[in-house]
Motif scaffolding. Structure first.
Motif, PDB file in Angstrom:
ATOM      1  N   HIS A 128     -26.813 153.641 -28.508  1.00 22.71           N
ATOM      2  CA  HIS A 128     -26.849 154.018 -29.783  1.00 22.71           C
ATOM      3  C   HIS A 128     -26.281 155.305 -30.213  1.00 22.71           C
ATOM      4  O   HIS A 128     -26.731 156.392 -29.394  1.00 22.71           O
ATOM      5  N   PRO A 129     -25.369 155.724 -30.988  1.00 19.51           N
ATOM      6  CA  PRO A 129     -24.898 156.963 -31.279  1.00 19.51           C
ATOM      7  C   PRO A 129     -26.061 157.868 -31.477  1.00 19.51           C
ATOM      8  O   PRO A 129     -25.955 159.403 -30.916  1.00 19.51           O
ATOM      9  N   LEU A 130     -26.999 157.667 -32.245  1.00 18.93           N
ATOM     10  CA  LEU A 130     -28.234 158.512 -32.270  1.00 18.93           C
ATOM     11  C   LEU A 130     -28.868 158.863 -31.090  1.00 18.93           C
ATOM     12  O   LEU A 130     -28.962 160.154 -30.897  1.00 18.93           O
ATOM     13  N   ALA A 131     -29.349 157.965 -30.256  1.00 27.07           N
ATOM     14  CA  ALA A 131     -29.739 158.315 -29.111  1.00 27.07           C
ATOM     15  C   ALA A 131     -28.839 159.183 -27.924  1.00 27.07           C
ATOM     16  O   ALA A 131     -29.263 160.375 -27.541  1.00 27.07           O
ATOM     17  N   ALA A 132     -27.461 159.091 -28.053  1.00 26.74           N
ATOM     18  CA  ALA A 132     -26.564 159.803 -27.368  1.00 26.74           C
ATOM     19  C   ALA A 132     -26.423 161.375 -27.967  1.00 26.74           C
ATOM     20  O   ALA A 132     -26.367 162.270 -27.286  1.00 26.74           O
ATOM     21  N   LEU A 133     -26.527 161.371 -29.353  1.00 25.11           N
ATOM     22  CA  LEU A 133     -26.400 162.668 -29.964  1.00 25.11           C
ATOM     23  C   LEU A 133     -27.558 163.452 -29.531  1.00 25.11           C
ATOM     24  O   LEU A 133     -27.746 164.772 -29.138  1.00 25.11           O
ATOM     25  N   LEU A 134     -28.650 162.717 -29.758  1.00 28.47           N
ATOM     26  CA  LEU A 134     -30.127 163.668 -29.177  1.00 28.47           C
ATOM     27  C   LEU A 134     -30.027 163.844 -27.967  1.00 28.47           C
ATOM     28  O   LEU A 134     -30.841 164.777 -27.537  1.00 28.47           O
ATOM     29  N   ALA A 135     -29.270 163.107 -26.981  1.00 28.70           N
ATOM     30  CA  ALA A 135     -29.327 163.495 -25.514  1.00 28.70           C
ATOM     31  C   ALA A 135     -28.350 164.595 -25.228  1.00 28.70           C
ATOM     32  O   ALA A 135     -28.202 164.969 -24.155  1.00 28.70           O
ATOM     33  N   GLY A 136     -27.692 165.369 -26.452  1.00 30.89           N
ATOM     34  CA  GLY A 136     -26.835 166.408 -25.997  1.00 30.89           C
ATOM     35  C   GLY A 136     -25.483 165.963 -25.504  1.00 30.89           C
ATOM     36  O   GLY A 136     -24.967 166.777 -24.709  1.00 30.89           O
ATOM     37  N   GLU A 137     -24.712 164.669 -25.703  1.00 28.94           N
ATOM     38  CA  GLU A 137     -23.794 163.932 -25.218  1.00 28.94           C
ATOM     39  C   GLU A 137     -22.500 164.786 -26.014  1.00 28.94           C
ATOM     40  O   GLU A 137     -21.152 164.815 -25.284  1.00 28.94           O
ATOM     41  N   ASN A 138     -22.637 165.704 -26.962  1.00 33.34           N
ATOM     42  CA  ASN A 138     -21.456 166.611 -27.315  1.00 33.34           C
ATOM     43  C   ASN A 138     -22.146 167.922 -27.998  1.00 33.34           C
ATOM     44  O   ASN A 138     -22.378 168.029 -29.101  1.00 33.34           O
ATOM     45  N   PRO A 139     -22.405 168.899 -27.069  1.00 29.87           N
ATOM     46  CA  PRO A 139     -23.325 169.802 -27.462  1.00 29.87           C
ATOM     47  C   PRO A 139     -22.516 170.735 -28.102  1.00 29.87           C
ATOM     48  O   PRO A 139     -23.007 171.865 -28.876  1.00 29.87           O
ATOM     49  N   ASP A 140     -21.072 170.673 -28.393  1.00 32.71           N
ATOM     50  CA  ASP A 140     -20.219 171.713 -29.064  1.00 32.71           C
ATOM     51  C   ASP A 140     -19.960 171.434 -30.614  1.00 32.71           C
ATOM     52  O   ASP A 140     -19.033 172.165 -31.162  1.00 32.71           O
ATOM     53  N   LEU A 141     -20.478 170.374 -31.017  1.00 26.15           N
ATOM     54  CA  LEU A 141     -20.151 169.774 -32.281  1.00 26.15           C
ATOM     55  C   LEU A 141     -20.971 170.602 -33.460  1.00 26.15           C
ATOM     56  O   LEU A 141     -22.003 170.445 -33.456  1.00 26.15           O
ATOM     57  N   ASP A 142     -20.416 170.919 -34.297  1.00 28.07           N
ATOM     58  CA  ASP A 142     -20.973 171.289 -35.643  1.00 28.07           C
ATOM     59  C   ASP A 142     -21.088 170.147 -36.549  1.00 28.07           C
ATOM     60  O   ASP A 142     -20.255 169.499 -36.678  1.00 28.07           O
ATOM     61  N   ILE A 143     -22.417 170.218 -37.102  1.00 29.86           N
ATOM     62  CA  ILE A 143     -22.663 168.806 -37.849  1.00 29.86           C
ATOM     63  C   ILE A 143     -23.163 169.428 -39.389  1.00 29.86           C
ATOM     64  O   ILE A 143     -24.047 169.938 -39.456  1.00 29.86           O
ATOM     65  N   LEU A 144     -22.539 168.590 -40.497  1.00 31.76           N
ATOM     66  CA  LEU A 144     -23.038 168.532 -41.936  1.00 31.76           C
ATOM     67  C   LEU A 144     -23.336 167.125 -41.956  1.00 31.76           C
ATOM     68  O   LEU A 144     -22.710 166.254 -41.718  1.00 31.76           O
ATOM     69  N   LEU A 145     -24.854 167.124 -42.325  1.00 30.05           N
ATOM     70  CA  LEU A 145     -25.448 165.876 -42.488  1.00 30.05           C
ATOM     71  C   LEU A 145     -26.133 165.535 -43.746  1.00 30.05           C
ATOM     72  O   LEU A 145     -26.791 166.644 -44.072  1.00 30.05           O
ATOM     73  N   GLY A 146     -26.239 164.633 -44.308  1.00 31.83           N
ATOM     74  CA  GLY A 146     -26.761 164.303 -45.467  1.00 31.83           C
ATOM     75  C   GLY A 146     -26.820 162.691 -46.158  1.00 31.83           C
ATOM     76  O   GLY A 146     -26.113 161.873 -45.404  1.00 31.83           O
ATOM     77  N   TRP A 147     -27.644 162.798 -47.118  1.00 31.81           N
ATOM     78  CA  TRP A 147     -27.791 161.435 -47.705  1.00 31.81           C
ATOM     79  C   TRP A 147     -28.075 161.312 -49.216  1.00 31.81           C
ATOM     80  O   TRP A 147     -28.084 162.354 -49.682  1.00 31.81           O
ATOM     81  N   THR A 148     -27.973 160.098 -49.940  1.00 30.38           N
ATOM     82  CA  THR A 148     -28.408 160.173 -51.395  1.00 30.38           C
ATOM     83  C   THR A 148     -29.882 159.743 -51.387  1.00 30.38           C
ATOM     84  O   THR A 148     -30.514 159.093 -50.360  1.00 30.38           O
ATOM     85  N   ALA A 149     -30.702 160.371 -52.381  1.00 31.56           N
ATOM     86  CA  ALA A 149     -31.996 160.044 -52.567  1.00 31.56           C
ATOM     87  C   ALA A 149     -32.482 158.666 -52.760  1.00 31.56           C
ATOM     88  O   ALA A 149     -33.523 158.418 -52.062  1.00 31.56           O
TER      89      ALA A 149
END
Length: 513
Positions: free
Chosen positions: A295-316
């Protein structure tokens, strides 16, 4: 392949051939550019292959076809796909202030649509506002969706892989990196942005071995990181269900079907997969061990792309999109909703129900269901991502879109997709969308400027701050800074809260849509 054009039509010469675009309101626009071979005939349900190129001058004045899809009118967006539809859909579109050597930052847009709808050719996703307002080169991408993009055929087929949608998007990013300099873009300064399924795609691209080096920033708008990613065995059960609905005995039968029949069968799959209180999604990205290893969430949390800047959000109120205009859910009972909490949180279902109810005193059963599914698919896993990245001291900026639409007497709330006309700052192109009914022009303008300029700032610098916003701090675990986008934007903190964060390991994140 070639067609006559005006004398001032911009030309771009590429290794694959020459393109003639259009000069439109100070921009050079190139539409319908093929980035991969048409996935038709023997290439249906095969990974994307390179496009062979073309001789002469190819006219790039018109959009290419959208990927095959139902194209229905819905009560929230008013429709999310427009004909023509065709399997030969692997094209992209470019908006640029000039095909020169300016090396501008590049924004690549990947549309969402529940994995079954949408297109890079929709006017609502045109990149002209970003290109003009931010001096950016903007690219929108069409890719395979529905059964043609997400079906897994298994060992019965000699192409034992899934996620054809992902191979398409990787092919598009490789094409962009190789060719975008000719359009005035900087191949070393690319941001990939997406919403909903497109945000899931962006996360998957960020952790794919072939995708990591192709962009440096990501904008994840309403990423459904709580969606379940089936394994091969589960995916084959979906394939078997599609065969039954379509009335064919095997993969050969599926291959022989016209795409129109596959789209018709997709309509039937909504019924097969439907469960009360669940967001209906007939096809899902899968973990096949090759195109997607986890799952991409698990992969991101494991640091598989440590150089990526991320803007993240959702609607209420994300799930207001699925339930707010649905009369069946208007009749939901508290007993039904409590049972749905128990499905989501298991032994802690009753506790979770009380936490949600206490946070919204006097809530209706529908509002509690909307809160649950919004948390389950979007906020809880999104917050887990922000927390994990912050603990690794990696740059992440968090937002919540809080503006509730007055449409449907307010039942939608700040629903899924509602931020799109604001981020693109193109509300005039959403006249068909019922969810904008009653929104005041001053809100469209003011909130649109705030979000649109923040996205531009992030693409250009990696920091979304600009003069029209309160100071927006990076998300850290001490502060949990969160920009709240509403009629009056404000810098807030922690949109989830400690009580709900404490539930995140109890079963909600990663639940099936």
């Amino acid at each position: 392949m070639s067609a006559p054009g005006p004398d001032d039509a911009p030309l771009v010469r590429l290794p694959v051939g020459t393109l003639r675009g259009r000069a439109e309101n100070g921009l050079a626009v190139f539409r319908g550019i093929p980035y991969a071979a048409p996935p038709v005939g023997e290439l249906r349900w095969r990974p994307a292959r390179p496009h062979p190129g073309w001789a002469g001058i190819r006219d790039a004045g018109e959009y290419g076809p959208s990927a095959p899809q139902v194209g229905l009118v819905d009560p929230v967006l008013g429709g999310h796909g427009a004909p023509p539809f065709d399997e030969d859909c692997l094209t992209l579109n470019v908006w640029t202030p000039g095909p020169d050597d300016a090396r501008r930052p590049v924004l690549v847009w990947i549309h969402g649509g529940g994995f079954v709808s949408g297109s890079g050719a929709l006017p609502i996703y045109a990149g002209d506002t970003f290109a003009r307002d931010g001096d950016l080169v903007v690219v929108s991408v069409s890719y395979r969706i529905g059964a043609l993009g997400y079906l897994y055929l298994g060992a019965e087929d000699d192409a034992d892989a899934g996620n054809f949608w992902l191979t398409d998007q990787l092919a598009a990013l490789r094409w962009i990196r190789e060719h975008i300099a000719a359009f005035g873009g900087d191949p070393d300064d690319i941001t990939v942005a997406g919403q909903s399924g497109g945000a899931f795609s962006t996360a998957a691209l960020a952790v794919h071995p072939q995708g990591r080096g192709l962009f440096r920033r990501a904008i994840l708008q309403s990423p459904p990181l709580g969606v379940h990613t089936p394994d091969r065995e589960e995916a084959l059960r979906t394939t078997a269900a599609l065969m039954e609905v379509a009335g064919v005995p095997d993969v050969a039968g599926l291959r022989a079907l016209p795409w129109e029949a596959l789209v018709e069968a997709t309509v039937g799959m909504f019924g097969v997969q439907a469960r009360w209180g669940r967001w209906p999604v007939p096809f899902l990205p899968m973990v096949d061990g090759s195109t997607l290893t986890r799952h991409p969430l698990a992969a991101l949390l494991a640091g598989e792309n440590p150089d990526l800047d991320i803007l993240l959000g959702w609607t209420a109120d994300e799930a207001g999109f699925a339930f707010g205009a649905n009369e069946m859910y208007a009749r939901a009972t508290f007993e039904q909703v409590r049972a749905r909490f128990e499905e989501a949180f298991g032994a802690r279902g009753g506790e979770a129900y009380e936490i949600f109810a206490a946070e919204r005193p006097g809530a209706t059963a529908l509002e509690l269901l909307t809160d649950l599914v919004s948390e389950e698919l979007f906020r809880l896993p999104g917050t887990a991502l922000a927390e994990g990245l912050a603990e690794q001291e990696r740059p992440v900026w968090l937002y919540q879109f809080d503006y509730p639409t007055p449409a449907y007497d307010g039942r939608l709330g700040a629903a899924h997709c509602l931020e799109l006309p604001f981020t693109f700052r193109n509300a005039d192109r959403w006249a068909h969308a019922p969810f904008l009914a009653g929104v005041e022009p001053k809100t469209l303008d003011g909130l649109g400027a705030a979000m649109h300029d923040a996205w531009i700032a992030f693409v250009r610098t990696g920091d979304p701050n600009h003069a029209g916003l309160p100071a927006w701090e990076r998300y850290t675990t001490p502060t949990r800074a969160t920009m709240r986008f509403a009629a009056a934007c404000e810098a807030g903190t922690d949109p989830v809260g400690a009580a709900k964060r404490g539930l995140s390991g109890a079963g909600a994140a990663g639940g099936r849509a």
